[in-house]
Design a protein around this motif. Structure first.
Motif, PDB file in Angstrom:
ATOM      1  N   ARG A   8      37.852  43.422  29.527  1.00  0.00           N
ATOM      2  CA  ARG A   8      37.389  43.229  30.906  1.00  0.00           C
ATOM      3  C   ARG A   8      37.954  44.285  31.860  1.00  0.00           C
ATOM      4  NH1 ARG A   8      41.089  39.225  30.200  1.00  0.00           N
ATOM      5  NH2 ARG A   8      39.509  37.742  29.527  1.00  0.00           N
ATOM      6  N   SER A 100      41.873  28.132  47.295  1.00  0.00           N
ATOM      7  CA  SER A 100      42.709  29.120  47.996  1.00  0.00           C
ATOM      8  C   SER A 100      41.828  30.259  48.512  1.00  0.00           C
ATOM      9  CB  SER A 100      43.781  29.651  47.040  1.00  0.00           C
ATOM     10  OG  SER A 100      44.564  28.596  46.527  1.00  0.00           O
ATOM     11  N   GLN A 103      36.962  33.180  47.851  1.00  0.00           N
ATOM     12  CA  GLN A 103      37.033  34.033  46.662  1.00  0.00           C
ATOM     13  C   GLN A 103      37.462  33.242  45.431  1.00  0.00           C
ATOM     14  OE1 GLN A 103      36.884  37.525  47.526  1.00  0.00           O
ATOM     15  NE2 GLN A 103      38.074  38.585  45.993  1.00  0.00           N
ATOM     16  N   ASP A 107      35.603  32.543  41.738  1.00  0.00           N
ATOM     17  CA  ASP A 107      36.299  32.779  40.476  1.00  0.00           C
ATOM     18  C   ASP A 107      36.275  31.535  39.592  1.00  0.00           C
ATOM     19  OD1 ASP A 107      38.082  34.532  38.828  1.00  0.00           O
ATOM     20  OD2 ASP A 107      39.511  32.923  39.192  1.00  0.00           O
ATOM     21  N   ILE A 133      34.266  40.214  40.661  1.00  0.00           N
ATOM     22  CA  ILE A 133      34.670  39.017  39.914  1.00  0.00           C
ATOM     23  C   ILE A 133      33.778  38.846  38.685  1.00  0.00           C
ATOM     24  CG2 ILE A 133      34.945  36.505  40.029  1.00  0.00           C
ATOM     25  CD1 ILE A 133      35.530  36.834  43.042  1.00  0.00           C
ATOM     26  N   THR A 265      45.345  28.663  37.207  1.00  0.00           N
ATOM     27  CA  THR A 265      45.433  29.886  38.023  1.00  0.00           C
ATOM     28  C   THR A 265      46.539  29.815  39.065  1.00  0.00           C
ATOM     29  OG1 THR A 265      43.447  29.025  39.105  1.00  0.00           O
ATOM     30  CG2 THR A 265      43.191  30.988  37.815  1.00  0.00           C
TER      31      THR A 265
ATOM     32  N   SER B 100      51.333  33.934  43.478  1.00  0.00           N
ATOM     33  CA  SER B 100      51.223  32.584  44.037  1.00  0.00           C
ATOM     34  C   SER B 100      51.835  31.572  43.066  1.00  0.00           C
ATOM     35  CB  SER B 100      49.757  32.253  44.318  1.00  0.00           C
ATOM     36  OG  SER B 100      49.179  33.205  45.189  1.00  0.00           O
ATOM     37  N   GLN B 104      50.692  31.738  38.255  1.00  0.00           N
ATOM     38  CA  GLN B 104      49.716  32.801  38.492  1.00  0.00           C
ATOM     39  C   GLN B 104      50.142  34.093  37.795  1.00  0.00           C
ATOM     40  OE1 GLN B 104      49.047  34.956  42.323  1.00  0.00           O
ATOM     41  NE2 GLN B 104      46.979  34.172  42.111  1.00  0.00           N
ATOM     42  N   ASP B 107      48.987  33.861  34.320  1.00  0.00           N
ATOM     43  CA  ASP B 107      47.529  34.003  34.293  1.00  0.00           C
ATOM     44  C   ASP B 107      47.119  35.470  34.431  1.00  0.00           C
ATOM     45  OD1 ASP B 107      44.827  32.719  34.360  1.00  0.00           O
ATOM     46  OD2 ASP B 107      44.765  33.641  36.354  1.00  0.00           O
ATOM     47  N   LYS B 111      45.072  37.753  31.830  1.00  0.00           N
ATOM     48  CA  LYS B 111      43.811  38.353  32.277  1.00  0.00           C
ATOM     49  C   LYS B 111      43.815  39.855  31.982  1.00  0.00           C
ATOM     50  CE  LYS B 111      40.803  38.172  36.399  1.00  0.00           C
ATOM     51  NZ  LYS B 111      40.684  37.642  37.774  1.00  0.00           N
ATOM     52  N   GLU B 259      47.615  43.519  39.892  1.00  0.00           N
ATOM     53  CA  GLU B 259      47.166  43.479  41.292  1.00  0.00           C
ATOM     54  C   GLU B 259      45.638  43.459  41.360  1.00  0.00           C
ATOM     55  OE1 GLU B 259      48.329  46.945  43.524  1.00  0.00           O
ATOM     56  OE2 GLU B 259      47.188  46.334  45.293  1.00  0.00           O
ATOM     57  N   ILE B 260      44.999  44.289  40.554  1.00  0.00           N
ATOM     58  CA  ILE B 260      43.524  44.313  40.535  1.00  0.00           C
ATOM     59  C   ILE B 260      42.991  42.955  40.065  1.00  0.00           C
ATOM     60  CG2 ILE B 260      41.539  45.318  39.334  1.00  0.00           C
ATOM     61  CD1 ILE B 260      43.038  48.023  39.472  1.00  0.00           C
ATOM     62  N   CYS B 261      43.640  42.376  39.062  1.00  0.00           N
ATOM     63  CA  CYS B 261      43.233  41.043  38.602  1.00  0.00           C
ATOM     64  C   CYS B 261      43.436  39.996  39.701  1.00  0.00           C
ATOM     65  CB  CYS B 261      44.019  40.646  37.361  1.00  0.00           C
ATOM     66  SG  CYS B 261      43.508  41.527  35.881  1.00  0.00           S
ATOM     67  N   GLN B 263      43.250  40.476  42.940  1.00  0.00           N
ATOM     68  CA  GLN B 263      42.188  40.640  43.952  1.00  0.00           C
ATOM     69  C   GLN B 263      41.068  39.633  43.748  1.00  0.00           C
ATOM     70  OE1 GLN B 263      40.266  44.424  44.426  1.00  0.00           O
ATOM     71  NE2 GLN B 263      42.151  45.509  44.891  1.00  0.00           N
ATOM     72  N   GLY B 264      40.646  39.481  42.495  1.00  0.00           N
ATOM     73  CA  GLY B 264      39.505  38.629  42.194  1.00  0.00           C
ATOM     74  C   GLY B 264      39.835  37.150  42.134  1.00  0.00           C
ATOM     75  N   THR B 265      41.114  36.790  42.079  1.00  0.00           N
ATOM     76  CA  THR B 265      41.435  35.362  41.967  1.00  0.00           C
ATOM     77  C   THR B 265      41.737  34.719  43.314  1.00  0.00           C
ATOM     78  OG1 THR B 265      43.555  36.163  41.121  1.00  0.00           O
ATOM     79  CG2 THR B 265      42.168  35.007  39.597  1.00  0.00           C
ATOM     80  N   ASP B 266      42.669  35.309  44.073  1.00  0.00           N
ATOM     81  CA  ASP B 266      42.938  34.700  45.381  1.00  0.00           C
ATOM     82  C   ASP B 266      43.152  35.732  46.491  1.00  0.00           C
ATOM     83  OD1 ASP B 266      45.479  35.596  44.723  1.00  0.00           O
ATOM     84  OD2 ASP B 266      46.485  33.684  45.030  1.00  0.00           O
ATOM     85  N   LEU B 267      42.780  36.975  46.224  1.00  0.00           N
ATOM     86  CA  LEU B 267      42.836  38.060  47.206  1.00  0.00           C
ATOM     87  C   LEU B 267      44.283  38.402  47.571  1.00  0.00           C
ATOM     88  CD1 LEU B 267      40.444  39.625  48.275  1.00  0.00           C
ATOM     89  CD2 LEU B 267      40.597  38.345  50.393  1.00  0.00           C
ATOM     90  N   HIS B 268      45.017  37.432  48.064  1.00  0.00           N
ATOM     91  CA  HIS B 268      46.455  37.601  48.232  1.00  0.00           C
ATOM     92  C   HIS B 268      47.099  36.228  48.393  1.00  0.00           C
ATOM     93  CE1 HIS B 268      46.541  36.854  52.640  1.00  0.00           C
ATOM     94  NE2 HIS B 268      45.465  37.607  52.733  1.00  0.00           N
ATOM     95  N   THR B 269      48.421  36.179  48.166  1.00  0.00           N
ATOM     96  CA  THR B 269      49.164  34.940  48.386  1.00  0.00           C
ATOM     97  C   THR B 269      49.198  34.648  49.885  1.00  0.00           C
ATOM     98  OG1 THR B 269      50.485  35.358  46.409  1.00  0.00           O
ATOM     99  CG2 THR B 269      51.448  33.885  48.059  1.00  0.00           C
TER     100      THR B 269
END
Lengths: 398, 398
Positions: A8, A100, A103, A107, A133, A265, B100, B104, B107, B111, B259-261, B263-269
């Motif tokens: 991926r 959260s 986005q 996901d 995503i 997650t 987070s 995470q 995870d 990922k 960090e790239i992964c 982005q797609g899960t929660d953008l940021h904490t």
């Protein structure tokens, strides 16, 4: 050491907005690139008040302890009322998952449904982070044509038949990036068509509350009879993006699956974020804050439309949204906004290339997305003036 | 409508602890099931003070706005100092990702690295949520034998050769569930062996600060010369689980991928969570709070050990940890703690069956994990007494 990454990762790069976001540490650059709400619309005083009350409550330790993955029951209860404002009247606790940010909702839906190679249909163009995503799940995205009414229903049915997609992803109200809205009839037809073919619909709705003109249109979820629509909304554009809270609303079976996916997650959305959103809604702060915000966004949008009319080349075509955060524009063929970007940055103005919003980006280098919510009126005029000058130069040399 | 889920969903059910967590709404039940820190150790007054300061600061709007995916730079800077306390002296900003919660972090590593069918080695037994996350990536987990020194190095090398794993997952200090700690020599040997074979190591460290006895052991990451160890820690067991913050520390290339992964899960904490953690560390609250907490946890552990000696059947064997939150126990064969669980709940006491901590759970129905951090001393005695009575009855009828 050489690292052997998952497959991926081959297609995963930082999204354009997030990477540009890093550039924008320079406050001299006028940014039309992000999707940030206006800083003056962020309810700092209200959150201060709410945080003081939460941290002073006798049961505050509960907020510091672990919480349930689905979210605080009182927030979920509150959210069943919240979704009534988009026409969803029958939501119960088991229909609602605290997420959260929007986005994460996307996901979790993809985690629930997508195996590598599965097809997802998206509008042409669509939200760039969605495409990112989808890449992370190794889905194959195909674009569906849009018209002034919403999605082109013939093209939608043809592509459902051709590709047997698992999911259709939509932003029906004030789409990102185009700012357009699907009509009620179009929504109803999409809900029926996808139900007929067993396609899951993600109705992503971060923007519908930000309407400064025109008539309210009920959500697609409110027209869903088969249970195939998953409604996702976010409090990022109203209360606070930094607070990272949103809501997913769907059939209980789907919410349960998404909850299990969420366990792995982030376990649960931070409790203080949840409680701030809960109190903000419960205290009735959302409506008055929205009333003020839409006036500001309407003025900013008008300022940008005016500046575009005054400064941009007359060949530039763009949308005229009734709400949301974005204007979508098109230059004549021959203009390549990707190549022009470094020159724009030199002139201290930033935008997003339109090509990143297309599932099939070939031949889309002349599209551009302009955000009007973040900059102030003076910056909007100055920034568009700079872009106008730049692109007039480019046009004259085609 | 019948839903056509992704294949990963076939093996995903709610984790045992999370599901039992839901049962424990009943305050009459004495719970040894979760991994909750003691409610009296949660720094409510400090967080109240910090939240008041953050929300009163002139730049508070920044906290409500979008943030960077990697986290607030000042928090990342602070975390480069924090990891010195586990022997990592050379961390720079690019080595650090705000996450987070520790969950995470796991995870994001999976990922980044795991395709369906990839093999992960875990300790026998290991953290149950790790197995759940591994399931969500359709990894195949195999257990490595452990001994009093840490992992059995012969078994580890044999299984690396046999399975060519991508990842080895470890909790080297006060392991969940056993409470055991790997020796420094064992850590060094693991770091060298995995580097030799190109295996990524996750060093999950939520507990090492919670030492009430014995000698500090430096982290495996501090012995990593090849860049194959990813260190993950969490502030959940000290500051607050509900705040959902942690840190991942690794080679810059890996941090960038994670960090790239993210982005797609929660953008940021969430920013407020990040700022609370930042201020908590910066104000030097961690060390004095830890000093008090380890006294409390040491007393609770002693209370549980005493109650076990007094009330549990003499055939029951268990660990005697120097820190962390758990005692790990074993009944004679013939006892099935899974079948006994409903009877324990009837007697208003909860535990976790040990079998869920094994990658290969066959024949492990006689293991049990007991948490001593959450219940108070009176509850610990009463709860163990109830369990002792229950299991003595069961043993007499084998």
């Amino acid at each position: 050491m050489t690292y052997n990454y998952a497959s991926r990762m081959a297609n995963l790069n930082g999204t354009a907005t997030r990477e540009i976001f890093k550039l924008l540490g320079n406050p001299e650059i006028i940014s039309f690139a992000g999707g940030n709400p206006a800083i003056e619309c962020l309810p700092t005083a209200r959150v201060k008040e709410i945080a003081a009350d939460i941290t002073s409550a006798p049961d505050f330790a509960r907020v510091l302890q672990y919480g349930l993955t689905a979210g605080f029951p009182e927030l979920r209860e509150q959210l069943t009322s919240y979704v009534k404002s988009v026409g969803i009247d029958d939501a119960k606790l088991e229909n609602v998952l605290v997420i959260s940010g929007g986005q994460q909702g996307i996901d979790l839906v993809l985690k629930t449904f997508i195996d590598p190679g599965d097809v997802i249909l998206v509008e042409n163009p669509t939200y760039l982070a969605f495409l990112q995503i989808a890449n992370s799940y190794e889905a194959v995205c195909h674009g569906v044509d849009a018209n002034s009414d919403g999605l082109d229903l013939n093209d939608l049915e043809a592509k459902i038949k051709k590709y047997s997609p698992k999911i259709l992803y939509t932003v029906p109200t004030f789409s990102n990036p185009t700012g357009k809205t699907y009509s009620a009839a179009n929504r109803k037809a999409i809900a029926e068509l996808t139900a007929k073919y067993g396609v899951i619909v993600i109705e992503d709705d971060p923007y519908s509350k930000l309407r400064f003109k025109g008539e309210y249109v009920p959500s697609m979820k409110s027209m869903d009879k088969a249970g195939n629509v998953i409604f996702i909304s976010s409090f990022s554009k109203i209360l606070s993006p930094g607070n990272r809270t949103g809501v997913a609303m769907a059939a209980p079976e789907l919410i349960r699956k998404m909850e299990i996916c969420k366990q792995g997650t982030d376990l649960h959305t931070p409790n203080l974020s949840q409680m701030i959103t809960y109190e903000y809604l419960k205290r009735g702060y959302l409506e008055p804050d929205l009333e003020k915000a839409v006036v500001i966004y309407g003025e900013k949008k008008a300022a940008m439309s005016k500046a575009i009319a005054e400064y941009m080349p007359e060949e530039f075509e763009c949308t005229d949204p009734d709400g949301g955060l974005f204007i979508w524009g098109k230059f004549p063929k021959g203009i390549d906004v990707i190549k022009t970007f470094p020159e724009a940055i030199e002139r201290k103005v930033a935008y997003i290339q339109g090509s990143v919003f297309f599932a099939e980006p070939e031949g889309t280098e002349n599209y551009i997305r302009l955000n009007y919510s973040y900059a102030n009126a003076g910056q909007i005029e100055e920034g568009i003036k700079r872009l106008g000058e730049l692109f007039k130069e480019k046009l004259s040399s085609i």
